[in-house]
Write a protein that holds these residues in place. Structure first.
Motif, mmCIF file in Angstrom:
data_model
loop_
_atom_site.group_PDB
_atom_site.id
_atom_site.type_symbol
_atom_site.label_atom_id
_atom_site.label_comp_id
_atom_site.label_asym_id
_atom_site.label_seq_id
_atom_site.Cartn_x
_atom_site.Cartn_y
_atom_site.Cartn_z
ATOM 1 N N ALA A 1 41.347 59.334 5.381
ATOM 2 C CA ALA A 1 41.861 59.368 6.751
ATOM 3 C C ALA A 1 41.029 60.309 7.623
ATOM 4 O O ALA A 1 40.711 59.982 8.777
ATOM 5 N N ASP A 2 40.662 61.454 7.090
ATOM 6 C CA ASP A 2 39.864 62.428 7.841
ATOM 7 C C ASP A 2 38.492 61.861 8.189
ATOM 8 O O ASP A 2 37.972 62.080 9.291
ATOM 9 N N ILE A 3 37.897 61.157 7.227
ATOM 10 C CA ILE A 3 36.563 60.587 7.457
ATOM 11 C C ILE A 3 36.568 59.603 8.624
ATOM 12 O O ILE A 3 35.662 59.613 9.466
ATOM 13 N N PHE A 4 37.630 58.763 8.694
ATOM 14 C CA PHE A 4 37.669 57.735 9.726
ATOM 15 C C PHE A 4 38.489 58.141 10.950
ATOM 16 O O PHE A 4 38.648 57.339 11.886
ATOM 17 N N GLY A 5 39.010 59.353 10.943
ATOM 18 C CA GLY A 5 39.735 59.839 12.111
ATOM 19 C C GLY A 5 41.074 59.181 12.333
ATOM 20 O O GLY A 5 41.514 58.981 13.474
ATOM 21 N N VAL A 6 41.741 58.800 11.233
ATOM 22 C CA VAL A 6 43.081 58.222 11.342
ATOM 23 C C VAL A 6 44.044 59.075 10.523
ATOM 24 O O VAL A 6 43.647 60.082 9.947
ATOM 25 N N THR A 7 45.293 58.654 10.468
ATOM 26 C CA THR A 7 46.277 59.376 9.669
ATOM 27 C C THR A 7 46.495 58.655 8.341
ATOM 28 O O THR A 7 46.155 57.470 8.199
ATOM 29 N N VAL A 8 47.096 59.355 7.396
ATOM 30 C CA VAL A 8 47.446 58.722 6.124
ATOM 31 C C VAL A 8 48.465 57.617 6.370
ATOM 32 O O VAL A 8 48.426 56.560 5.730
ATOM 33 N N ASP A 9 49.360 57.861 7.317
ATOM 34 C CA ASP A 9 50.356 56.850 7.658
ATOM 35 C C ASP A 9 49.682 55.572 8.157
ATOM 36 O O ASP A 9 50.131 54.457 7.854
ATOM 37 N N TYR A 10 48.596 55.724 8.902
ATOM 38 C CA TYR A 10 47.856 54.560 9.390
ATOM 39 C C TYR A 10 47.321 53.738 8.219
ATOM 40 O O TYR A 10 47.371 52.506 8.246
ATOM 41 N N LEU A 11 46.832 54.419 7.192
ATOM 42 C CA LEU A 11 46.282 53.726 6.025
ATOM 43 C C LEU A 11 47.357 52.941 5.271
ATOM 44 O O LEU A 11 47.063 51.913 4.656
ATOM 45 N N ALA A 12 48.571 53.441 5.319
ATOM 46 C CA ALA A 12 49.650 52.844 4.522
ATOM 47 C C ALA A 12 50.426 51.768 5.261
ATOM 48 O O ALA A 12 51.304 51.127 4.679
ATOM 49 N N ARG A 13 50.106 51.543 6.555
ATOM 50 C CA ARG A 13 50.855 50.548 7.330
ATOM 51 C C ARG A 13 49.989 49.329 7.617
ATOM 52 O O ARG A 13 48.795 49.459 7.881
ATOM 53 N N PRO A 14 50.589 48.135 7.604
ATOM 54 C CA PRO A 14 49.841 46.935 8.007
ATOM 55 C C PRO A 14 49.604 46.946 9.511
ATOM 56 O O PRO A 14 50.397 47.523 10.272
ATOM 57 N N HIS A 15 48.520 46.310 9.947
ATOM 58 C CA HIS A 15 48.176 46.311 11.369
ATOM 59 C C HIS A 15 47.828 44.911 11.829
ATOM 60 O O HIS A 15 47.351 44.069 11.058
ATOM 61 N N ASP A 16 48.062 44.701 13.105
ATOM 62 C CA ASP A 16 47.683 43.439 13.722
ATOM 63 C C ASP A 16 46.167 43.305 13.674
ATOM 64 O O ASP A 16 45.451 44.251 14.002
ATOM 65 N N PRO A 17 45.658 42.147 13.279
ATOM 66 C CA PRO A 17 44.204 41.963 13.213
ATOM 67 C C PRO A 17 43.500 42.242 14.537
ATOM 68 O O PRO A 17 42.331 42.636 14.556
ATOM 69 N N ASP A 18 44.210 42.048 15.652
ATOM 70 C CA ASP A 18 43.607 42.278 16.965
ATOM 71 C C ASP A 18 43.754 43.721 17.427
ATOM 72 O O ASP A 18 43.274 44.080 18.503
ATOM 73 N N GLU A 19 44.464 44.536 16.628
ATOM 74 C CA GLU A 19 44.674 45.929 17.010
ATOM 75 C C GLU A 19 43.345 46.675 16.995
ATOM 76 O O GLU A 19 42.571 46.599 16.038
ATOM 77 N N LYS A 20 43.068 47.371 18.063
ATOM 78 C CA LYS A 20 41.801 48.082 18.175
ATOM 79 C C LYS A 20 41.849 49.348 17.328
ATOM 80 O O LYS A 20 42.759 50.154 17.451
ATOM 81 N N ILE A 21 40.873 49.487 16.462
ATOM 82 C CA ILE A 21 40.775 50.679 15.612
ATOM 83 C C ILE A 21 39.715 51.586 16.181
ATOM 84 O O ILE A 21 38.559 51.189 16.349
ATOM 85 N N SER A 22 40.124 52.795 16.485
ATOM 86 C CA SER A 22 39.177 53.765 17.028
ATOM 87 C C SER A 22 38.624 54.622 15.903
ATOM 88 O O SER A 22 39.321 55.467 15.357
#
Length: 202
Positions: A56-77
């Motif tokens: 999560a730290d490497i990609f600048g997201v949270t652990v919660d983000y890694l564990a949740r499904p996301h819409d394919p069109d959702e923009k990942i920063s």
């Protein structure tokens, strides 16, 4: 559990590919093998909490983000943390640190010299400080790749410093401490790699 593994796997793949990173490059940053990353991405294994946090730290997201499904069109920063970290001229910074510490030691040597004392021991005392700083920087910027060498030299420098402190007694026997100390370093690193290999084989 399988659903979580699949979700985390797809998120790792998405983040890694969007960051233009190979499995091997991600594995090196995590100090794991690309085999482990491959297993995670195939949902055959689940990274532990510490590894998830590091990912999560490497990609600048949270652990919660890694564990949740996301819409394919959702923009990942993708965070700039990883790109900045990879572009930092760590060798130059480590060199500056080494030169800086030895410069301070030289200044102290000159001060003692001007006051009528040749106190060359300051250079010996500077070595453990120098190696400790290099150990920290190497762990940050080079994922601990050369830590074994640095720690071995650090142990030797500490023993050497103790010898210099008690130089007038010529306690050369202090260097005998080096044998079990270096053996301890070797065994510790072997244990570390054995644990990593066990994780790879899970």
């Amino acid at each position: 559990m399988k659903e979580i593994e699949t979700t985390i796997a797809s998120n790792i793949i998405e983040l890694r590919t969007r960051a233009g990173m190979t499995q091997l490059e991600l594995a090196e940053k995590l100090n794991y093998s690309d085999k482990s990353v491959s297993k995670w991405e195939r949902a055959e294994a689940l990274p532990d909490v510490i590894v998830l946090r590091n990912i999560a730290d490497i990609f600048g997201v949270t652990v919660d983000y890694l564990a949740r499904p996301h819409d394919p069109d959702e923009k990942i920063s993708i965070s700039i943390i990883d790109s900045v970290k990879s572009n930092i001229p760590y060798k130059i910074i480590m060199g500056i640190t080494a030169v800086g510490i030895m410069t301070v030691a030289t200044i102290l040597f000159i001060i003692f010299w001007l006051r009528g004392s040749i106190y060359w021991q300051v250079f010996v005392y500077a070595l453990p400080v120098l190696l400790t700083d290099l150990l920290v920087l190497n762990s940050i910027w080079h994922e601990g790749k050369y830590n074994f060498v640095i720690i071995s030299l650090l142990v030797l420098s500490i023993v050497g410093t103790l010898y210099v402190i008690f130089l007038k007694y010529n306690w050369w026997q202090l260097f005998l401490i080096e044998i079990p100390a270096e053996a301890l370093v070797v065994l510790s690193f072997r244990l570390y790699h054995v644990n990593h290999n066990k994780d790879d084989n899970k």
